[in-house]
Design a protein around this motif. Structure first.
Motif, PDB file in Angstrom:
ATOM      1  N   THR A  71       0.829  -1.211   0.000  1.00 38.19           N
ATOM      2  CA  THR A  71       0.000   0.000   0.000  1.00 38.19           C
ATOM      3  C   THR A  71       0.861   1.258   0.000  1.00 38.19           C
ATOM      4  OG1 THR A  71      -0.044   0.174   2.403  1.00 38.19           O
ATOM      5  CG2 THR A  71      -1.794  -1.160   1.367  1.00 38.19           C
ATOM      6  N   ARG A  72       0.203   2.393  -0.252  1.00 44.03           N
ATOM      7  CA  ARG A  72       0.873   3.701  -0.190  1.00 44.03           C
ATOM      8  C   ARG A  72       1.401   3.987   1.205  1.00 44.03           C
ATOM      9  NH1 ARG A  72      -0.092   7.586  -4.237  1.00 44.03           N
ATOM     10  NH2 ARG A  72      -0.105   9.610  -3.303  1.00 44.03           N
ATOM     11  N   LEU A  73       0.643   3.622   2.203  1.00 38.41           N
ATOM     12  CA  LEU A  73       1.052   3.821   3.593  1.00 38.41           C
ATOM     13  C   LEU A  73       2.317   3.024   3.901  1.00 38.41           C
ATOM     14  CD1 LEU A  73       0.185   5.254   6.194  1.00 38.41           C
ATOM     15  CD2 LEU A  73      -1.147   3.220   6.748  1.00 38.41           C
ATOM     16  N   ALA A  74       2.353   1.781   3.475  1.00 37.70           N
ATOM     17  CA  ALA A  74       3.544   0.947   3.671  1.00 37.70           C
ATOM     18  C   ALA A  74       4.728   1.507   2.887  1.00 37.70           C
ATOM     19  CB  ALA A  74       3.251  -0.492   3.256  1.00 37.70           C
ATOM     20  N   LEU A  75       4.471   2.062   1.706  1.00 35.33           N
ATOM     21  CA  LEU A  75       5.539   2.676   0.911  1.00 35.33           C
ATOM     22  C   LEU A  75       6.123   3.881   1.657  1.00 35.33           C
ATOM     23  CD1 LEU A  75       7.183   2.957  -1.706  1.00 35.33           C
ATOM     24  CD2 LEU A  75       5.309   4.365  -2.584  1.00 35.33           C
ATOM     25  N   ALA A  76       5.270   4.703   2.245  1.00 40.68           N
ATOM     26  CA  ALA A  76       5.754   5.854   3.007  1.00 40.68           C
ATOM     27  C   ALA A  76       6.645   5.404   4.160  1.00 40.68           C
ATOM     28  CB  ALA A  76       4.572   6.671   3.533  1.00 40.68           C
ATOM     29  N   ARG A  77       6.243   4.354   4.866  1.00 37.40           N
ATOM     30  CA  ARG A  77       7.065   3.835   5.969  1.00 37.40           C
ATOM     31  C   ARG A  77       8.407   3.326   5.451  1.00 37.40           C
ATOM     32  NH1 ARG A  77       2.056   1.803   8.056  1.00 37.40           N
ATOM     33  NH2 ARG A  77       2.407  -0.152   6.960  1.00 37.40           N
ATOM     34  N   TRP A  78       8.404   2.604   4.337  1.00 28.86           N
ATOM     35  CA  TRP A  78       9.625   2.047   3.756  1.00 28.86           C
ATOM     36  C   TRP A  78      10.571   3.171   3.313  1.00 28.86           C
ATOM     37  CZ3 TRP A  78      12.060   1.822  -1.065  1.00 28.86           C
ATOM     38  CH2 TRP A  78      13.031   0.830  -1.212  1.00 28.86           C
ATOM     39  N   LEU A  79      10.022   4.226   2.739  1.00 32.07           N
ATOM     40  CA  LEU A  79      10.848   5.326   2.229  1.00 32.07           C
ATOM     41  C   LEU A  79      11.442   6.200   3.331  1.00 32.07           C
ATOM     42  CD1 LEU A  79       8.746   6.555  -0.812  1.00 32.07           C
ATOM     43  CD2 LEU A  79      11.031   5.536  -0.883  1.00 32.07           C
ATOM     44  N   ARG A  80      10.787   6.297   4.472  1.00 33.84           N
ATOM     45  CA  ARG A  80      11.243   7.209   5.537  1.00 33.84           C
ATOM     46  C   ARG A  80      12.721   7.047   5.874  1.00 33.84           C
ATOM     47  NH1 ARG A  80       7.797  10.650   7.678  1.00 33.84           N
ATOM     48  NH2 ARG A  80       5.633  10.056   7.705  1.00 33.84           N
ATOM     49  N   ASP A  81      13.221   5.827   5.965  1.00 34.99           N
ATOM     50  CA  ASP A  81      14.618   5.584   6.336  1.00 34.99           C
ATOM     51  C   ASP A  81      15.555   5.563   5.139  1.00 34.99           C
ATOM     52  OD1 ASP A  81      13.793   5.318   8.964  1.00 34.99           O
ATOM     53  OD2 ASP A  81      13.520   3.150   8.781  1.00 34.99           O
ATOM     54  N   ARG A  82      15.024   5.650   3.933  1.00 36.50           N
ATOM     55  CA  ARG A  82      15.839   5.484   2.743  1.00 36.50           C
ATOM     56  C   ARG A  82      15.919   6.707   1.851  1.00 36.50           C
ATOM     57  NH1 ARG A  82      13.292   0.963   4.149  1.00 36.50           N
ATOM     58  NH2 ARG A  82      14.435  -1.006   4.071  1.00 36.50           N
ATOM     59  N   SER A  83      15.079   7.703   2.100  1.00 40.24           N
ATOM     60  CA  SER A  83      14.971   8.824   1.176  1.00 40.24           C
ATOM     61  C   SER A  83      14.673  10.122   1.907  1.00 40.24           C
ATOM     62  CB  SER A  83      13.847   8.536   0.174  1.00 40.24           C
ATOM     63  OG  SER A  83      13.657   9.623  -0.697  1.00 40.24           O
ATOM     64  N   ASP A  84      14.966  11.223   1.227  1.00 39.11           N
ATOM     65  CA  ASP A  84      14.575  12.523   1.768  1.00 39.11           C
ATOM     66  C   ASP A  84      13.360  13.074   1.021  1.00 39.11           C
ATOM     67  OD1 ASP A  84      15.771  13.167  -0.634  1.00 39.11           O
ATOM     68  OD2 ASP A  84      17.243  14.534   0.218  1.00 39.11           O
ATOM     69  N   VAL A  85      12.639  12.205   0.317  1.00 39.85           N
ATOM     70  CA  VAL A  85      11.424  12.621  -0.376  1.00 39.85           C
ATOM     71  C   VAL A  85      10.424  13.165   0.650  1.00 39.85           C
ATOM     72  CG1 VAL A  85      10.339  10.327  -0.314  1.00 39.85           C
ATOM     73  CG2 VAL A  85       9.657  11.933  -2.074  1.00 39.85           C
ATOM     74  N   PRO A  86       9.809  14.319   0.351  1.00 45.91           N
ATOM     75  CA  PRO A  86       8.809  14.848   1.285  1.00 45.91           C
ATOM     76  C   PRO A  86       7.588  13.927   1.353  1.00 45.91           C
ATOM     77  CG  PRO A  86       9.418  16.497  -0.368  1.00 45.91           C
ATOM     78  CD  PRO A  86      10.023  15.195  -0.784  1.00 45.91           C
ATOM     79  N   ILE A  87       7.292  13.445   2.547  1.00 47.46           N
ATOM     80  CA  ILE A  87       6.143  12.569   2.765  1.00 47.46           C
ATOM     81  C   ILE A  87       5.203  13.301   3.712  1.00 47.46           C
ATOM     82  CG2 ILE A  87       5.365  10.356   3.709  1.00 47.46           C
ATOM     83  CD1 ILE A  87       8.181   9.282   3.047  1.00 47.46           C
ATOM     84  N   PRO A  88       3.928  13.385   3.377  1.00 46.89           N
ATOM     85  CA  PRO A  88       3.009  14.091   4.274  1.00 46.89           C
ATOM     86  C   PRO A  88       2.937  13.427   5.642  1.00 46.89           C
ATOM     87  CG  PRO A  88       1.813  12.958   2.539  1.00 46.89           C
ATOM     88  CD  PRO A  88       3.261  12.805   2.229  1.00 46.89           C
ATOM     89  N   THR A  89       2.766  14.232   6.653  1.00 50.68           N
ATOM     90  CA  THR A  89       2.669  13.709   8.014  1.00 50.68           C
ATOM     91  C   THR A  89       1.314  13.075   8.214  1.00 50.68           C
ATOM     92  OG1 THR A  89       4.100  15.453   8.786  1.00 50.68           O
ATOM     93  CG2 THR A  89       2.796  14.322  10.444  1.00 50.68           C
ATOM     94  N   ASP A  90       1.319  11.867   8.690  1.00 57.53           N
ATOM     95  CA  ASP A  90       0.093  11.127   8.959  1.00 57.53           C
ATOM     96  C   ASP A  90       0.389  10.248  10.176  1.00 57.53           C
ATOM     97  OD1 ASP A  90      -1.909   9.105   9.029  1.00 57.53           O
ATOM     98  OD2 ASP A  90      -2.339   9.450   6.927  1.00 57.53           O
ATOM     99  N   PRO A  91      -0.379  10.341  11.237  1.00 57.34           N
ATOM    100  CA  PRO A  91      -0.083   9.566  12.447  1.00 57.34           C
ATOM    101  C   PRO A  91      -0.090   8.055  12.215  1.00 57.34           C
ATOM    102  CG  PRO A  91      -2.252  10.635  12.593  1.00 57.34           C
ATOM    103  CD  PRO A  91      -1.577  11.164  11.371  1.00 57.34           C
ATOM    104  N   ARG A  92      -0.753   7.580  11.158  1.00 55.93           N
ATOM    105  CA  ARG A  92      -0.757   6.151  10.868  1.00 55.93           C
ATOM    106  C   ARG A  92       0.593   5.688  10.315  1.00 55.93           C
ATOM    107  NH1 ARG A  92      -5.238   5.774   6.696  1.00 55.93           N
ATOM    108  NH2 ARG A  92      -4.155   7.659   6.135  1.00 55.93           N
ATOM    109  N   MET A  93       1.431   6.610   9.848  1.00 56.03           N
ATOM    110  CA  MET A  93       2.711   6.253   9.252  1.00 56.03           C
ATOM    111  C   MET A  93       3.743   6.057  10.324  1.00 56.03           C
ATOM    112  SD  MET A  93       2.970   8.686   5.983  1.00 56.03           S
ATOM    113  CE  MET A  93       1.588   9.021   4.962  1.00 56.03           C
TER     114      MET A  93
END
Length: 93
Positions: A71-93
């Motif tokens: 899912t997109r949510l899982a992608l955001a979690r995966w990217l957090r430690d690997r990229s500096d791409v801006p990801i919107p803040t969401d408490p579920r992430m």
């Protein structure tokens, strides 16, 4: 709201090799490349996934992946430690 919906499109660019593949690609400041495709690895993923992701070094060596991300949510979690791409803040992430 537009940023939240389009964060992948804003952080990545489409790479297309006619007759072969299409992918979302992001080049990080250190030269690493993050590549997102569909689960088959040859086309753009649907907006909400599933995704296949991998990380290549600046000299095209595989550093991570390919990883199946549902899912997109899982992608955001995966990217957090690997990229500096801006990801919107969401408490579920």
């Amino acid at each position: 709201m537009l940023f939240y919906v389009n964060w992948i499109e804003r952080g990545f660019q489409v790479y297309h090799k006619p007759g072969v593949s299409r992918a979302w690609v992001r080049v990080e400041s250190d030269g690493r490349q993050l590549i997102l495709t569909d689960q088959g690895g040859f086309d753009l993923p649907s907006r909400d996934g599933p995704f296949q992701a991998c990380v290549l070094s600046a000299d095209n060596a595989l550093l991570d992946g390919p990883v199946q991300i549902p899912t997109r949510l899982a992608l955001a979690r995966w990217l957090r430690d690997r990229s500096d791409v801006p990801i919107p803040t969401d408490p579920r992430m």
